[in-house]
Design a protein around this motif. Structure first.
Motif, PDB file in Angstrom:
ATOM      1  N   TRP A 251      45.270  33.542  36.487  1.00 44.59           N
ATOM      2  CA  TRP A 251      46.574  33.867  36.444  1.00 44.59           C
ATOM      3  C   TRP A 251      46.372  35.415  35.803  1.00 44.59           C
ATOM      4  O   TRP A 251      46.994  36.274  36.353  1.00 44.59           O
ATOM      5  CB  TRP A 251      47.710  33.303  36.128  1.00 44.59           C
TER       6      TRP A 251
ATOM      7  N   ALA B  86      40.645  34.650  40.299  1.00 43.86           N
ATOM      8  CA  ALA B  86      42.192  34.286  40.721  1.00 43.86           C
ATOM      9  C   ALA B  86      42.368  33.073  41.951  1.00 43.86           C
ATOM     10  O   ALA B  86      43.283  32.616  41.793  1.00 43.86           O
ATOM     11  CB  ALA B  86      42.877  35.662  41.431  1.00 43.86           C
ATOM     12  N   GLU B  87      41.172  32.732  42.407  1.00 49.13           N
ATOM     13  CA  GLU B  87      41.516  31.733  43.513  1.00 49.13           C
ATOM     14  C   GLU B  87      41.802  30.463  42.857  1.00 49.13           C
ATOM     15  O   GLU B  87      42.284  29.498  43.432  1.00 49.13           O
ATOM     16  CB  GLU B  87      39.937  31.409  44.041  1.00 49.13           C
TER      17      GLU B  87
ATOM     18  N   ARG C  93      39.094  38.607  42.061  1.00 52.37           N
ATOM     19  CA  ARG C  93      39.628  37.897  43.154  1.00 52.37           C
ATOM     20  C   ARG C  93      38.982  36.543  43.232  1.00 52.37           C
ATOM     21  O   ARG C  93      39.739  35.630  43.423  1.00 52.37           O
ATOM     22  CB  ARG C  93      39.203  38.625  44.446  1.00 52.37           C
TER      23      ARG C  93
ATOM     24  N   LEU D 104      44.939  37.419  38.417  1.00 53.77           N
ATOM     25  CA  LEU D 104      45.668  37.638  39.687  1.00 53.77           C
ATOM     26  C   LEU D 104      46.968  38.651  39.305  1.00 53.77           C
ATOM     27  O   LEU D 104      47.307  39.514  40.294  1.00 53.77           O
ATOM     28  CB  LEU D 104      46.224  36.313  40.069  1.00 53.77           C
TER      29      LEU D 104
ATOM     30  N   CYS E  18      44.407  43.487  46.725  1.00 50.73           N
ATOM     31  CA  CYS E  18      42.917  43.869  46.418  1.00 50.73           C
ATOM     32  C   CYS E  18      42.351  44.811  47.613  1.00 50.73           C
ATOM     33  O   CYS E  18      41.422  45.667  47.247  1.00 50.73           O
ATOM     34  CB  CYS E  18      42.340  42.431  46.554  1.00 50.73           C
TER      35      CYS E  18
ATOM     36  N   LEU F 165      48.140  38.875  47.217  1.00 46.78           N
ATOM     37  CA  LEU F 165      46.807  39.020  46.356  1.00 46.78           C
ATOM     38  C   LEU F 165      45.834  39.729  47.427  1.00 46.78           C
ATOM     39  O   LEU F 165      45.068  40.671  46.891  1.00 46.78           O
ATOM     40  CB  LEU F 165      46.130  37.742  45.987  1.00 46.78           C
TER      41      LEU F 165
END
Length: 248
Positions: A212, A136-137, A133, A215, A115, A111
């Protein structure tokens, strides 16, 4: 003689259809190895393997139609989506495959790398990349491993009416995060998540599924661009990423 249809082709692999037979040509034999092993133990309908002569794997077509395609509304019924959810639950509840899956550190590293590439190449506004981002964490947390398909795109699940007739393309199957499969199937089709979960049942973390979505869209975009696909097509990965800006 049946015509040869090119289903998908890029530098890594190609899939051809001749009548009711799919011929998968892959220069990396480990992909076919994984697919054959996974289909042998998956507790849900899979294509019949007709023969294998590396680098070619021949499998039979499954009846019915795919749940849909990315970028277009799914014509499948709510009951068909629920049936897909029930099948995925059966897979996730099955004994784990006896080979390793990707670890959390691997996912996080990928990831970050993707990015950085997206920002360096200016393919999307920086604010969109940074916002996704952040979202997505939530996916980067320890998970209890489940038997996952690993590439459960909407085109990989076939239904006939309200019944699942087959799930194809198992080369990414491994122990992994169950929420990942649910997210990939509903990527770009968020409106069908409730239908899917009706069949899947309890134990779902919607925040992680949303994470997800972000991500997957972030990490897949460079590969798509470099292999001749367009993540900026309507309803596809870039639209998924842009849509998250509306949540601010």
């Amino acid at each position: 003689m049946d015509e040869v249809e090119v289903v998908v082709a890029h530098s890594q692999r190609a899939t051809l259809r001749v009548g009711d037979v799919f011929l998968k040509v892959d220069g990396d034999p480990s992909h076919a190895d994984a697919e054959v092993r996974a289909m042998a133990i998956a507790p849900i309908p899979t294509p019949a393997i007709l023969w294998r002569r590396p680098p070619v794997l021949a499998i039979a077509a499954v009846p019915g139609q795919a749940l849909g395609v990315l970028g277009e509304p799914s014509a499948a019924s709510s009951a068909a989506w629920a049936a897909a959810g029930a099948a995925i639950r059966m897979l996730h509840d099955a004994p784990l495959p006896p080979w390793p899956g990707r670890g959390l550190d691997d996912v996080a590293a990928e990831l970050d790398g993707e990015c950085a590439w997206l920002l360096a190449n200016g393919v999307l506004p920086g604010a969109v990349i940074r916002r996704n981002r952040e979202i997505a964490e939530a996916a980067l947390r320890p998970w209890k491993p489940a038997f996952i398909h690993g590439d459960l795109q909407i085109t990989h699940v076939f239904v006939d009416g309200d019944e699942v007739t087959g799930v194809i393309d198992w080369s990414e199957a491994a122990p992994g995060d169950a929420m990942f499969d649910l997210a990939i199937l509903t990527l770009g089709h968020e409106e069908r998540l409730d239908d899917l979960l009706t069949g899947y049942g309890p134990g779902v973390d919607r925040e992680v599924i949303r994470a997800w979505w972000s991500l997957r869209s972030l990490v897949a975009s460079r590969w798509l661009i470099e292999h001749g696909f367009d993540p900026d097509a309507p309803g596809c990965e870039f639209d998924v990423l842009r849509s998250r800006m509306q949540d601010l």
